[in-house]
Scaffold this motif. Structure first.
Motif, PDB file in Angstrom:
ATOM      1  N   ALA A 150       0.836  -1.210   0.000  1.00 19.20           N
ATOM      2  CA  ALA A 150       0.000   0.000   0.000  1.00 19.20           C
ATOM      3  C   ALA A 150       0.866   1.253   0.000  1.00 19.20           C
ATOM      4  N   ASN A 151       1.935   1.265   0.815  1.00 27.36           N
ATOM      5  CA  ASN A 151       2.823   2.436   0.863  1.00 27.36           C
ATOM      6  C   ASN A 151       3.586   2.612  -0.448  1.00 27.36           C
ATOM      7  N   ALA A 152       4.100   1.517  -1.008  1.00 26.03           N
ATOM      8  CA  ALA A 152       4.836   1.615  -2.273  1.00 26.03           C
ATOM      9  C   ALA A 152       3.916   2.096  -3.382  1.00 26.03           C
ATOM     10  N   SER A 153       2.708   1.595  -3.406  1.00 27.43           N
ATOM     11  CA  SER A 153       1.740   2.020  -4.413  1.00 27.43           C
ATOM     12  C   SER A 153       1.461   3.510  -4.281  1.00 27.43           C
ATOM     13  N   HIS A 154       1.284   3.959  -3.046  1.00 23.87           N
ATOM     14  CA  HIS A 154       1.005   5.385  -2.811  1.00 23.87           C
ATOM     15  C   HIS A 154       2.207   6.246  -3.202  1.00 23.87           C
ATOM     16  N   GLU A 155       3.407   5.809  -2.825  1.00 19.99           N
ATOM     17  CA  GLU A 155       4.618   6.575  -3.128  1.00 19.99           C
ATOM     18  C   GLU A 155       4.906   6.623  -4.630  1.00 19.99           C
ATOM     19  N   LEU A 156       4.576   5.553  -5.354  1.00 20.66           N
ATOM     20  CA  LEU A 156       4.803   5.545  -6.796  1.00 20.66           C
ATOM     21  C   LEU A 156       3.755   6.363  -7.542  1.00 20.66           C
ATOM     22  N   GLN A 157       2.582   6.509  -6.931  1.00 21.79           N
ATOM     23  CA  GLN A 157       1.500   7.221  -7.598  1.00 21.79           C
ATOM     24  C   GLN A 157       1.828   8.706  -7.790  1.00 21.79           C
ATOM     25  N   THR A 158       2.470   9.334  -6.807  1.00 21.38           N
ATOM     26  CA  THR A 158       2.787  10.766  -6.889  1.00 21.38           C
ATOM     27  C   THR A 158       3.756  11.062  -8.035  1.00 21.38           C
ATOM     28  N   PRO A 159       4.909  10.392  -8.141  1.00 16.24           N
ATOM     29  CA  PRO A 159       5.787  10.690  -9.279  1.00 16.24           C
ATOM     30  C   PRO A 159       5.165  10.309 -10.627  1.00 16.24           C
ATOM     31  N   LEU A 160       4.388   9.243 -10.659  1.00 20.85           N
ATOM     32  CA  LEU A 160       3.743   8.857 -11.912  1.00 20.85           C
ATOM     33  C   LEU A 160       2.750   9.926 -12.363  1.00 20.85           C
ATOM     34  N   THR A 161       2.046  10.535 -11.419  1.00 21.53           N
ATOM     35  CA  THR A 161       1.105  11.602 -11.755  1.00 21.53           C
ATOM     36  C   THR A 161       1.855  12.801 -12.331  1.00 21.53           C
ATOM     37  N   ALA A 162       3.007  13.136 -11.718  1.00 25.11           N
ATOM     38  CA  ALA A 162       3.808  14.263 -12.221  1.00 25.11           C
ATOM     39  C   ALA A 162       4.355  13.959 -13.607  1.00 25.11           C
ATOM     40  N   ILE A 163       4.862  12.752 -13.826  1.00 25.68           N
ATOM     41  CA  ILE A 163       5.407  12.366 -15.132  1.00 25.68           C
ATOM     42  C   ILE A 163       4.296  12.406 -16.178  1.00 25.68           C
ATOM     43  N   ARG A 164       3.136  11.918 -15.811  1.00 28.73           N
ATOM     44  CA  ARG A 164       2.003  11.934 -16.738  1.00 28.73           C
ATOM     45  C   ARG A 164       1.613  13.369 -17.103  1.00 28.73           C
ATOM     46  N   GLY A 165       1.629  14.245 -16.113  1.00 32.93           N
ATOM     47  CA  GLY A 165       1.308  15.654 -16.375  1.00 32.93           C
ATOM     48  C   GLY A 165       2.312  16.284 -17.322  1.00 32.93           C
ATOM     49  N   PHE A 166       3.622  16.015 -17.080  1.00 30.91           N
ATOM     50  CA  PHE A 166       4.661  16.547 -17.973  1.00 30.91           C
ATOM     51  C   PHE A 166       4.512  15.989 -19.385  1.00 30.91           C
ATOM     52  N   ALA A 167       4.211  14.707 -19.482  1.00 29.80           N
ATOM     53  CA  ALA A 167       4.052  14.086 -20.792  1.00 29.80           C
ATOM     54  C   ALA A 167       2.872  14.694 -21.532  1.00 29.80           C
ATOM     55  N   GLU A 168       1.788  14.950 -20.834  1.00 32.50           N
ATOM     56  CA  GLU A 168       0.620  15.559 -21.468  1.00 32.50           C
ATOM     57  C   GLU A 168       0.934  16.982 -21.927  1.00 32.50           C
ATOM     58  N   THR A 169       1.733  17.699 -21.116  1.00 32.17           N
ATOM     59  CA  THR A 169       2.130  19.065 -21.492  1.00 32.17           C
ATOM     60  C   THR A 169       3.008  19.044 -22.732  1.00 32.17           C
ATOM     61  N   LEU A 170       3.973  18.110 -22.793  1.00 27.38           N
ATOM     62  CA  LEU A 170       4.853  18.000 -23.956  1.00 27.38           C
ATOM     63  C   LEU A 170       4.046  17.659 -25.215  1.00 27.38           C
ATOM     64  N   VAL A 171       3.110  16.723 -25.079  1.00 24.78           N
ATOM     65  CA  VAL A 171       2.292  16.347 -26.220  1.00 24.78           C
ATOM     66  C   VAL A 171       1.437  17.539 -26.657  1.00 24.78           C
ATOM     67  N   ALA A 172       0.875  18.285 -25.711  1.00 21.19           N
ATOM     68  CA  ALA A 172       0.042  19.435 -26.044  1.00 21.19           C
ATOM     69  C   ALA A 172       0.877  20.531 -26.728  1.00 21.19           C
ATOM     70  N   ASN A 173       2.116  20.749 -26.270  1.00 17.13           N
ATOM     71  CA  ASN A 173       3.001  21.748 -26.889  1.00 17.13           C
ATOM     72  C   ASN A 173       3.401  21.311 -28.290  1.00 17.13           C
ATOM     73  N   GLU A 174       3.660  20.040 -28.522  1.00 14.78           N
ATOM     74  CA  GLU A 174       4.013  19.508 -29.833  1.00 14.78           C
ATOM     75  C   GLU A 174       2.873  19.734 -30.803  1.00 14.78           C
ATOM     76  N   LEU A 175       1.642  19.450 -30.359  1.00 13.58           N
ATOM     77  CA  LEU A 175       0.482  19.610 -31.214  1.00 13.58           C
ATOM     78  C   LEU A 175       0.242  21.079 -31.550  1.00 13.58           C
ATOM     79  N   SER A 176       0.479  21.984 -30.587  1.00 16.72           N
ATOM     80  CA  SER A 176       0.255  23.406 -30.831  1.00 16.72           C
ATOM     81  C   SER A 176       1.322  23.981 -31.762  1.00 16.72           C
ATOM     82  N   ARG A 177       2.501  23.435 -31.864  1.00 17.42           N
ATOM     83  CA  ARG A 177       3.543  23.890 -32.774  1.00 17.42           C
ATOM     84  C   ARG A 177       3.251  23.465 -34.193  1.00 17.42           C
ATOM     85  N   GLU A 178       2.552  22.398 -34.369  1.00 20.62           N
ATOM     86  CA  GLU A 178       2.291  21.910 -35.726  1.00 20.62           C
ATOM     87  C   GLU A 178       1.248  22.689 -36.332  1.00 20.62           C
TER      88      GLU A 178
END
Length: 190
Positions: free
Chosen positions: A162-190
């Motif tokens: 339960a603790n490992a799952s919770h601890e991994l969830q926070t960085p995964l959420t941040a990585i997912r947010g960054f990935a979505e931002t990068l994808v959104a910026n790529e699409l807006s440049r095209e």
């Protein structure tokens, strides 16, 4: 008759009294051999029961204790004589009584877990069955195993997952947010 199986009669004649003396001598020898065999089997059983890690309890059909090995006495903190006494007089734990009563009333083995002890509670697993399985019942036999450490380790494992799952969830959420931002910026440049 007094149990002195080493003493033998000396037949003085070959008549009926002599034959009877020989028969008594033969019977005393046979009885001595059987007594030695039973004593050896009892000592073997006692050695096995004393060396067991599990507690063993045997009840007769009236619910009275006929056997309690040293490990059972230790697990359930039983001191003093227990033979011939009712289970609840000896153990004073309704969960154990319920499990053994269910086993006595059933043709199938019963498995149960109970918590025992006040200061340092322990979890005890009980495997009980009536014996013999077929024919007229003679009693109930139960094996008690201390599973406290096993349950503690299961709890530690659950907490870790339960603790490992919770601890991994926070960085995964941040990585997912960054990935979505990068994808959104790529699409807006095209």
């Amino acid at each position: 008759a007094r149990g002195d199986l080493e003493q033998r009669l000396r037949p003085r004649s070959e008549d009926e009294l002599g034959e009877m003396a020989e028969a008594i001598n033969d019977m005393a020898e046979e009885l001595g051999l059987r007594l030695a065999q039973v004593t050896a089997e009892k000592e073997h059983l006692d050695a096995v029961l004393t060396g067991m890690v599990e507690g063993v309890l045997v009840l007769d059909t009236n619910g009275c204790v006929t056997l309690a090995n040293p490990r059972l006495r230790e697990l359930l903190s039983l001191w003093g004589p227990v033979g011939g006494r009712k289970l609840l007089e000896v153990v004073r734990h309704p969960g154990i009584d319920d499990a053994l009563q269910a086993a006595a009333d059933s043709t199938e083995p019963v498995v149960s877990e109970v918590e025992v002890g006040d200061r340092a509670p322990r979890t005890i697993s009980i495997h009980a069955a009536a014996f013999p399985q077929e024919g007229h019942p003679m009693g109930t036999v139960a094996v008690f195993h201390d599973v406290t450490e096993l349950r503690r380790l299961e709890s530690v494992r659950r907490d870790f997952v339960a603790n490992a799952s919770h601890e991994l969830q926070t960085p995964l959420t941040a990585i997912r947010g960054f990935a979505e931002t990068l994808v959104a910026n790529e699409l807006s440049r095209e």
